[in-house]
Design an enzyme around this catalytic site. Structure first.
Site, PDB file in Angstrom:
ATOM      1  N   HIS A  96       9.320  -3.669  -3.222  1.00 50.41           N
ATOM      2  CA  HIS A  96       8.300  -4.452  -3.933  1.00 50.41           C
ATOM      3  C   HIS A  96       8.349  -5.936  -3.559  1.00 50.41           C
ATOM      4  O   HIS A  96       7.417  -6.678  -3.891  1.00 50.41           O
ATOM      5  CB  HIS A  96       8.472  -4.324  -5.449  1.00 50.41           C
ATOM      6  CG  HIS A  96       8.171  -2.962  -5.985  1.00 50.41           C
ATOM      7  ND1 HIS A  96       7.001  -2.292  -5.692  1.00 50.41           N
ATOM      8  CD2 HIS A  96       8.899  -2.127  -6.788  1.00 50.41           C
ATOM      9  CE1 HIS A  96       7.012  -1.105  -6.304  1.00 50.41           C
ATOM     10  NE2 HIS A  96       8.161  -0.983  -6.962  1.00 50.41           N
TER      11      HIS A  96
ATOM     12  N   ASP B  28       8.985   6.753  -2.594  1.00 49.26           N
ATOM     13  CA  ASP B  28       9.263   6.274  -3.947  1.00 49.26           C
ATOM     14  C   ASP B  28       8.019   6.527  -4.794  1.00 49.26           C
ATOM     15  O   ASP B  28       6.896   6.485  -4.287  1.00 49.26           O
ATOM     16  CB  ASP B  28       9.578   4.776  -3.895  1.00 49.26           C
ATOM     17  CG  ASP B  28      10.100   4.225  -5.203  1.00 49.26           C
ATOM     18  OD1 ASP B  28       9.284   4.080  -6.141  1.00 49.26           O
ATOM     19  OD2 ASP B  28      11.298   3.922  -5.291  1.00 49.26           O
TER      20      ASP B  28
ATOM     21  N   HIS C 176       6.681   4.613  -6.787  1.00 47.83           N
ATOM     22  CA  HIS C 176       5.895   3.382  -6.862  1.00 47.83           C
ATOM     23  C   HIS C 176       5.556   2.920  -5.452  1.00 47.83           C
ATOM     24  O   HIS C 176       6.384   2.983  -4.548  1.00 47.83           O
ATOM     25  CB  HIS C 176       6.675   2.290  -7.590  1.00 47.83           C
ATOM     26  CG  HIS C 176       7.132   2.694  -8.952  1.00 47.83           C
ATOM     27  ND1 HIS C 176       8.312   3.405  -9.161  1.00 47.83           N
ATOM     28  CD2 HIS C 176       6.574   2.508 -10.176  1.00 47.83           C
ATOM     29  CE1 HIS C 176       8.454   3.628 -10.463  1.00 47.83           C
ATOM     30  NE2 HIS C 176       7.415   3.085 -11.091  1.00 47.83           N
TER      31      HIS C 176
ATOM     32  N   ASP D 120      12.798   8.277  -7.929  1.00 48.96           N
ATOM     33  CA  ASP D 120      12.010   8.326  -9.153  1.00 48.96           C
ATOM     34  C   ASP D 120      10.845   9.307  -9.072  1.00 48.96           C
ATOM     35  O   ASP D 120      10.017   9.360  -9.990  1.00 48.96           O
ATOM     36  CB  ASP D 120      11.508   6.932  -9.534  1.00 48.96           C
ATOM     37  CG  ASP D 120      10.943   6.158  -8.363  1.00 48.96           C
ATOM     38  OD1 ASP D 120      10.794   6.750  -7.286  1.00 48.96           O
ATOM     39  OD2 ASP D 120      10.660   4.950  -8.528  1.00 48.96           O
TER      40      ASP D 120
END
Length: 794
Positions: A572, A609, A611, A696
């Site tokens: 990120h 991931d 995200h 995740d």
């Protein structure tokens, strides 16, 4: 200790060079804004000082007693430059960031001091050159000698003119391969430290004025340049900052020669000044400088018989610990380095070029000499410390890659004396773990199928702070690596800290500075989710450096696949922004590392991931040499990763987003990799694959809504390694990103490691089911294929 007349002398000297500044300083002296402390004023112990607008300005004791009032000129100009810049900022009347303003003010002061000293040095150097030329024209003295002197003085003038005119050049080495680096050592645990001749530039002179080390003030440094002694002036550079300086001069006689450590000082050994802007202070800079002097002796000064120094009384314990022995009143001699010094010598030797000659043979002999120390049973703390240092030296040799003779000699010593060295077996196991081979007879040692980067230091980020991204994730990784299914089936790699210039491959200087400023602070927040603790700056750089270490092993072909269990995560982190628990983009920096250090032309990053990796996408959105593929939940944090985000400009078509609705399962993840990522990889032909591996997608992860299972992670890993085998000779590196269920990290991570270590019992029927599916029946995949079909055959 300093008197008003001393200040007056210094100000008058400044006035000769710069009447305007001299006038202002004289006015300040006359009105008491510049003064000396009264008996009632608190002053730094044991150091001379003066007052500038009622603030104490310390002056280094040795500098003042050696050169008197002239050393005051530098400090006066620095403070005056700060004052002028402060008035300029306040006169604007606009709001400003106090921290950035303080940095700007301090830099202005340093620049004022450097400009003054450069102008003075140029004037002095030109005058000396003119006098030498006049003597040469008149025929005074030996013409050859005068001609050489004139040539040297002319070279000094040119150097000074270049420094004065070029404000952009830093002179600092970019990395250990920079030609200016003589030797590469380490400080702290494993931070690279470069032993170089002092790199004269505006930047380094400003740094020298900033750290203000004993002996090495600006005029001294520039006088070394003018007089030709700059070739004996050495520096230790850590993270592109001066960390220590040394003047190493030769003393020759008819029959022998010595090297004299005339002066040596480090940032760790100096006293901080009031209000000083602090940076992390590395430990071991003095050892690096002395190790560098020993290496310089062996490689560049073969006639030298010994290194000598006149030790300060307070430092004698330090020098004795490095192997110096007393040889007169305060004179110490180094003929053979102590165990404490040898570890840094081993690091420097490992980074030497292949053809090292006799000097390298002497280092091999030093390894063999350790047997007496290793045999011993320490009877007191000093002996125990020396033996521990000897063990560290042997371990450093066992990790050698570029010079395997270091590892072979150390391993041979341990094998030969295994019964006499109590911890020989432990060190031989270390050789297996860190050297990637099992020591033993035969020309073909066993090669581990995978390698792993792991370090306890990764738990120090957000330690004892309640946070979703917590040290428990690293404890889960530890449990994975200790599981019987993979234990002993991989090689462990020690991470290193990434250097500042390496971070700048992706991140802006301002972003790096903001993270660096959090060092030592108990808690700092970048947004609602993203916080740092005291050691985050160190740990985040160790995460990036761990990725670099893994990629080195994979690229060199010593191993083909591996996993970096690092934190904090990175995908990120944007070039100028920390967010989503991320500070530096580990995967993006890994891609740049392969490009800039290994000259790779095409890298593929696959992000699994839950995200979207907005930071990785941003880093390469206009690039055609790094292809970014991401499967992720959408719509979801951070809001990017839509199907239409395909890249821009030259990078159009080289960003592939597979946004998936929530509650998707292993079957869909596998299809995305098999039907979209794999054919794109075969057409793109990357030279290595980097996997941003978030855990995740796991069904019980608290930060997502997907339905992945541990078995599904094993299947995805099988598909990814198979893809790497087809397109890039198996070169694939997994990097831990998200995953906030400790159980999910442990169970899913174990399945990934089992595949990497080739101990998995994968259900082939499930993989076949994925391969035989029709992706057009899955709306999300069908839309991606339609969009990406413009760029790839899918």
């Amino acid at each position: 200790m300093i008197k008003r007349e001393n200040l007056k002398q210094a100000i008058d000297a400044i006035a000769k060079q710069d009447p305007e500044v001299g006038f202002a300083l004289n006015e300040m002296l006359a009105t008491g804004q510049i003064d000396v402390p009264s008996d009632a004023d608190p002053t730094p112990a044991d150091e001379p000082c003066f007052l500038f607008q009622n603030r104490t300005v310390p002056v280094r004791l040795y500098q003042y007693f050696s050169d008197g009032p002239q050393v005051l000129e530098e400090r006066l100009l620095l403070k005056y430059g700060e004052l002028v810049r402060k008035h300029q900022i306040l006169s604007r009347g606009n709001s400003f960031n106090y921290r950035l303003a303080a940095l700007d003010i301090h830099q202005a002061g340093l620049k004022a001091a450097v400009d003054y000293e450069l102008n003075l040095a140029l004037e002095t150097s030109r005058q000396r050159l003119n006098r030498t030329r006049e003597r040469l024209e008149r025929g005074q003295g030996k013409s050859n000698r005068l001609a050489l002197e004139a040539e040297r003085r002319e070279a000094a003038v040119k150097k000074l003119e270049n420094i004065a005119s070029d404000a952009s050049s830093t002179g600092l080495p970019n990395d250990g391969r920079d030609p200016s680096v003589l030797f590469r050592g380490i400080v702290d645990k494993d931070t690279p430290a470069y032993f170089v001749r002092f790199p004269f530039s505006r930047e380094t002179l400003m740094q020298a004025a900033d750290i203000n080390l004993d002996f090495f003030y600006l005029r001294f440094l520039l006088n070394c340049l003018i007089s030709g002694y700059d070739r004996y002036l050495f520096a230790a550079i850590v993270n592109r900052r001066l960390a220590g300086l040394m003047l190493l001069t030769p003393v020759e006689d008819l029959f022998f020669a010595d090297l004299t450590i005339k002066f040596i000082a480090t940032v760790r050994g100096r006293k901080a000044e009031p209000g000083e802007i602090s940076f992390p202070v590395p430990k071991g800079v003095g050892t690096t400088l002395v190790a560098g002097s020993w290496m310089y002796w062996k490689f560049f000064s073969p006639r030298t018989k010994r290194i000598i120094l006149d030790a300060e009384l307070a430092a004698t314990r330090f020098y004795k610990g490095l192997g110096f022995h007393r040889s007169g009143n305060y004179q110490y001699v180094l003929r053979r380095p102590s165990s404490r010094l040898l570890r840094n010598i081993a690091v420097m030797a490992e980074h030497l070029p292949e053809n090292c000659g006799r000097a390298f043979d002497e280092i091999l002999a030093l390894i063999k000499d350790q047997k007496k120390m290793l045999f011993s049973s320490p009877a007191n703390p000093d002996q125990a410390a020396n033996r521990s240092a000897s063990v560290d030296f042997i371990k450093e040799c066992l990790k050698a890659r570029n010079h395997p003779d270091l590892a072979r000699t150390a391993a041979a010593l341990l094998v030969r004396h295994q019964n006499s060295i109590s911890d020989a077996e432990e060190m031989l196991e270390f050789a297996q773990t860190y050297g990637l081979v099992r020591p033993g007879p035969g020309p073909n040692p066993d090669i581990a199928p995978a390698c792993v980067v792991f370090d306890d230091l990764y738990t120090r980020h957000l330690e004892k702070i309640f946070h979703l991204e917590n040290p428990g994730r690293i404890e889960a990784a530890r449990a994975i690596l200790q599981d019987p299914a993979v234990s002993g089936r991989f090689a462990s790699l020690p991470p290193r800290q990434a250097e500042l210039e390496e971070l700048a491959w992706v991140h802006t200087p301002g972003h790096i500075a903001r993270i660096a400023a959090t060092a030592g602070r108990p808690l700092a927040s970048f947004d609602l989710d993203t916080q740092t603790s005291e050691r985050t700056w160190e740990v985040a750089r160790l995460a990036v450096g761990g990725v670099f270490t893994l990629l080195d092993e994979i690229w060199e072909g010593r191993i083909r696949r591996g996993f970096a269990f690092v934190r904090p995560p990175g995908h990120h982190a944007e070039p100028d922004k920390a967010m989503g628990y991320c500070f530096f983009n580990n995967a993006a920096l890994g891609a740049r590392y392969l490009q800039y250090r290994r000259r790779a032309k095409r890298i593929m990053i696959i992000d699994i991931d839950a995200h979207h990796g907005n930071g990785t996408q941003a880093a390469f959105y206009e690039s055609a040499d790094v292809l970014y593929f991401s499967l992720h939940q959408f719509p979801f944090y951070p809001g990017t990763g839509n199907i239409g985000e395909v890249g821009r400009g030259a990078g159009e078509g080289f960003t592939v987003n597979v946004p998936l609705p929530k509650r998707q399962d292993d079957y869909i993840f596998g299809q995305a990799l098999h039907f979209i990522a794999a054919p794109i990889a075969e057409q793109f032909k990357p030279e290595a694959i980097i996997v941003s591996c978030g855990f995740d997608l796991y069904i019980h992860d608290p930060a997502s809504e997907m339905k992945g299972t541990p078995e599904g992670y094993g299947i995805m890993t099988s598909l990814l390694t198979e893809m790497a085998d087809k397109v890039c000779h198996g070169r694939i590196a997994f990097i831990m990103e998200g995953g906030y269920s400790v159980k999910g990290v442990r169970e899913c991570g174990l399945e990934v490691m089992k595949v990497l270590c080739r101990t998995a019992d994968t259900d082939q029927r499930k993989i076949d089911r994925i391969r035989n599916a029709l992706p057009s029946r899955t709306p999300a995949l069908r839309k991606v294929i339609e969009v990406q079909g413009k760029y790839w055959k899918l």
